[in-house]
Design an enzyme around this catalytic site. Structure first.
Site, short mmCIF file in Angstrom:
data_model
loop_
_atom_site.label_atom_id
_atom_site.label_comp_id
_atom_site.label_asym_id
_atom_site.label_seq_id
_atom_site.Cartn_x
_atom_site.Cartn_y
_atom_site.Cartn_z
N HIS A 174 0.82 -1.21 0.00
CA HIS A 174 0.00 0.00 0.00
C HIS A 174 0.86 1.27 0.00
O HIS A 174 0.85 2.02 0.98
CB HIS A 174 -0.90 0.01 1.24
N GLY A 209 -10.73 6.16 6.80
CA GLY A 209 -11.70 5.09 6.55
C GLY A 209 -11.83 4.21 7.77
O GLY A 209 -12.94 3.80 8.16
N GLU A 222 -16.96 -4.39 24.84
CA GLU A 222 -16.08 -5.55 24.99
C GLU A 222 -14.92 -5.56 23.99
O GLU A 222 -13.85 -6.11 24.30
CB GLU A 222 -16.88 -6.85 24.87
C1 TPP Z 1 -11.47 -4.59 9.83
C2 TPP Z 1 -10.95 -4.42 8.44
N1 TPP Z 1 -11.82 -4.28 7.43
C3 TPP Z 1 -11.36 -4.13 6.16
C4 TPP Z 1 -10.03 -4.15 5.90
C5 TPP Z 1 -9.51 -4.05 4.45
N2 TPP Z 1 -8.88 -2.72 4.25
C6 TPP Z 1 -7.56 -2.55 4.32
S1 TPP Z 1 -7.11 -0.96 4.11
C7 TPP Z 1 -8.70 -0.48 3.87
C8 TPP Z 1 -9.03 0.96 3.60
C9 TPP Z 1 -8.55 1.80 4.73
O1 TPP Z 1 -8.81 3.14 4.48
P1 TPP Z 1 -8.20 4.23 5.42
O2 TPP Z 1 -8.42 3.87 6.83
O3 TPP Z 1 -8.75 5.53 4.99
O4 TPP Z 1 -6.64 4.10 5.18
P2 TPP Z 1 -5.75 4.77 4.05
O5 TPP Z 1 -5.20 3.65 3.26
O6 TPP Z 1 -6.61 5.65 3.23
O7 TPP Z 1 -4.74 5.53 4.78
C10 TPP Z 1 -9.57 -1.56 3.95
C11 TPP Z 1 -11.02 -1.51 3.76
C12 TPP Z 1 -9.15 -4.32 6.99
N3 TPP Z 1 -7.83 -4.38 6.82
N4 TPP Z 1 -9.64 -4.41 8.25
MG MG Z 2 -7.98 7.06 3.95
#
Ligand code: TPP
Ligand code: MG
Length: 612
Positions: free
Chosen positions: A31, A149, A360
């Site tokens: 990422h 997110g 919890e």
């Molecule tokens: C509980 C959970 N749900 C879904 C995911 C899959 N996932 C990994 S990164 C991501 C998006 C995260 O977005 P954000 O928090 O805005 O991070 P950014 O990459 O934009 O910094 C998702 C849905 C995960 N890792 N954990």
């Molecule tokens: Mg984000």
């Protein structure tokens, strides 16, 4: 810290971007854009603000950093390479089998306290760590980096609430508000005021900044710890920041650059990149180390055979007893402490108890935080409510966290409260956690002794306690090693071996009495250690009863004691007949329910007789 060279830290941020891109391109996955948005705040924290010993990441008074948005792992790894902990060339082994630079951080690495990557868990851990600092009178601060997110997760708000309640001014959350999640924009995009109002409602001090403006970042960081509130820094950022063709662009989440793209990115970043290797990191304050030494032993117990006491109550008594001798022990509960009997510990050691209220997921995360700081946290609630925190428990397993979960009110034997309060899946769930230990005492003595074992055992343990009073059947000197089992009744010529635990052990003993009067002998085993199972004891007993075993448990048919015994002993040719709760429970008297679901003495008698 007036001598901070802003341009230098900006340059380090770009170097972190370069490393993150290089590592993910080499790995062919990862990422990079999630690293790029957070590079400036992260560089500011590590190279312009935090106090820690870069050569000793575990040092007890180091400022802590939790990468709650664990998918930005390459950024964290790049930081530690730039701090000189390992050569930067190692970063190119990201995600390779056998290398500790895994896809998401795990405590295989010395600078990672807990595994992250299942989003929404880091802030709870941060709360636990911040609380431990307060308890240990240490002045380190805890910084948690979250994605925008990510903060849609409810557990984040459970943690935010508790941090506000306990006024954790040694805790700082930084939200990387880059407007984008994984598959689309977040619900609130760059409307940061939405997040600001939410955090303020939970009792936090908020600062909204341009997350790419080093002056602003360092300025708000310099004022952390002010007042009596936790601080959240809401950093407006752009995903993929610093690279023109990824910045603020959709569809770049979780995508590495190819070699050509990476080369183009380096061309943009390299002229503005600087090494962090020569930056002096301020040392932590030399405060006295917390006393986290395990005691050589615990005070003795003095029960009388036949004393009637519920194992849940024995838990409270035991925790208070061993807590007096073991400075590492802390406890927490989710507003059930008068039912789980954790209240006994709370009354004796209020400063070592954290009421986490009815949340919890956060409860388990807080415990994981304490565990990461050398404490031995005992966490209690009704066993069934631990299922809400299954993911936190799963990740605690990955973290190899030293936490002790104690769940009360198990099975249909709780009676009148009905099915929503009955733990009937907990053994299955806890057995499936990597590295877990699952214990299920039947009387007060075994509860007391198992608690000592849990405190001395390093790793995630679950103890299942019951609501009904049960008689003490063991002497005060009896030992209950993890992985053992007790033969409670055995005579030559026994027809079958009955393996039970908790309340069903007493049903099995009653059945043995009834059958004895009819001239039928049964061997009765107390399987107090379900994982690891005392399989040698069970196997040896089964051998003397035609390799036939009946298991009886106050748990659903799936995944409990019966499956544990069948799963472990089928290779030895042992036939296992399972008596367990099958079907939808309802309110009623404990005896009525045990009878209805065929796990009482009468059902055992019937089953024994039915076997040839
Ligand atoms: C509980 C959970 N749900 C879904 C995911 C899959 N996932 C990994 S990164 C991501 C998006 C995260 O977005 P954000 O928090 O805005 O991070 P950014 O990459 O934009 O910094 C998702 C849905 C995960 N890792 N954990
Ligand atoms: Mg984000």
């Amino acid at each position: 810290m007036n001598d901070i060279d802003i341009e230098k830290i900006q340059g380090i941020a770009n170097q972190l971007r370069i490393h993150s891109i290089a590592a993910t391109t080499a790995a062919g996955s990862g990422h990079p854009t999630s690293c790029c948005s957070a590079a400036d705040v992260t560089a500011a924290l590590f190279f312009g603000h935090m106090k820690f010993d870069p050569k000793n990441p575990h040092y007890y008074n180091n400022d802590r950093f939790i990468l709650s948005k664990g998918h930005a792992a390459p950024l964290l790894y790049a930081v530690w390479a730039e701090l000189g902990l390992f050569p930067a060339t190692e970063l190119l082994k990201l995600r390779q089998f056998g290398n500790d630079l895994e896809g998401h951080p795990t405590p295989r690495l010395p600078f990672v306290d807990v595994a992250t990557g299942s989003l929404g868990q880091g802030l709870s851990v941060g709360v636990g760590i911040a609380l431990s600092a307060r308890l240990d009178k240490l002045d380190f601060k805890t910084y948690v980096l979250l994605g925008d997110g990510e903060i849609a997760e409810g557990a984040v708000w459970e943690a935010a609430s508790l941090a506000g309640i306990y006024k954790l001014n040694n805790l700082v959350a930084i939200v990387d508000v880059n407007r984008l999640g994984q598959s689309q924009a977040t619900a609130f995009g760059h409307h940061i005021e939405v997040y600001q109002k939410r955090f303020e409602a939970f009792g936090w001090r908020t600062e909204v900044i341009d997350g790419h403006d080093m002056d602003e970042i360092l300025e708000v960081l310099a004022a952390d710890g002010l007042g009596d509130q936790p601080l959240v820094i809401l950093a407006k950022t752009f995903k993929g920041a610093g690279v023109s063709f990824t910045q603020d662009k959709d569809a770049w989440h979780g995508k590495p650059m190819n070699k050509e793209e990476a080369a183009a990115a380096y061309a943009e970043l390299e002229p503005k990149a600087k090494t962090g290797l020569d930056v002096p990191i301020p040392a932590p304050t030399p405060l006295p180390a917390p006393d986290n030494t395990a005691p050589a032993g615990y005070p003795p117990i003095s029960y009388k055979l036949g004393d009637a006491i519920a194992t849940r109550e024995a838990y409270g008594v035991a925790l208070t007893r061993i807590g007096g001798a073991d400075p590492r022990i802390v406890a927490m509960d989710g507003d059930t402490k008068n039912s789980t009997y954790a209240e006994k510990f709370y009354k004796k050691f209020p400063e070592r108890f954290t009421e986490c209220f009815i949340a919890e997921q956060n409860l388990v995360g807080v415990a994981t935080g304490f565990g990461a700081r050398g404490k031995v946290p005992f966490v209690s609630t009704f066993a069934t409510f631990f299922t809400r925190a299954c993911d936190q428990i799963r990740v605690a397993g990955i973290s190899q966290a030293n936490i002790k979960l104690v769940g009360s009110h198990v099975g249909v034997s709780i009676g009148e409260d009905g099915p929503s309060q009955m733990a009937l899946e907990d053994i299955a769930m806890m057995r499936a956690i990597v590295g877990s230990t699952v214990l299920y005492p039947s009387d007060a003595v075994s509860t007391e002794k198992l608690l000592e074992q849990m405190a001395q055992h390093k790793g995630l343990c679950f103890l299942r306690t019951s609501r009904p009073k049960t008689p003490v059947i063991y002497g005060n000197d009896e030992q209950f090693p993890i992985g053992g089992a007790k033969v409670v009744r055995q005579n030559a010529g026994d027809k079958v071996t009955v393996v039970a635990a908790g309340v069903t052990l007493f049903e099995a003993l009653k059945a043995a009495d009834t059958l004895k009067a009819e001239g039928i002998g049964i061997t009765v085993i107390d399987a107090y250690s379900i994982k690891p199972l005392g399989k040698d004891v069970i196997k040896a007993a089964a051998k003397t009863t035609g390799n036939t075993v009946i298991t009886v448990e106050d748990h659903y048919l799936e995944g409990g004691l019966g499956d544990a015994v069948a799963g472990e002993l089928s290779v030895d040719g042992v036939k296992v007949h399972k008596l367990a709760v099958n079907g939808l429970p309802r309110s009623g008297k404990a005896e009525e329910l045990l009878a209805h679901f065929g796990i009482d003495a009468a059902a055992i008698v019937k089953k024994v007789k039915s076997l040839g």
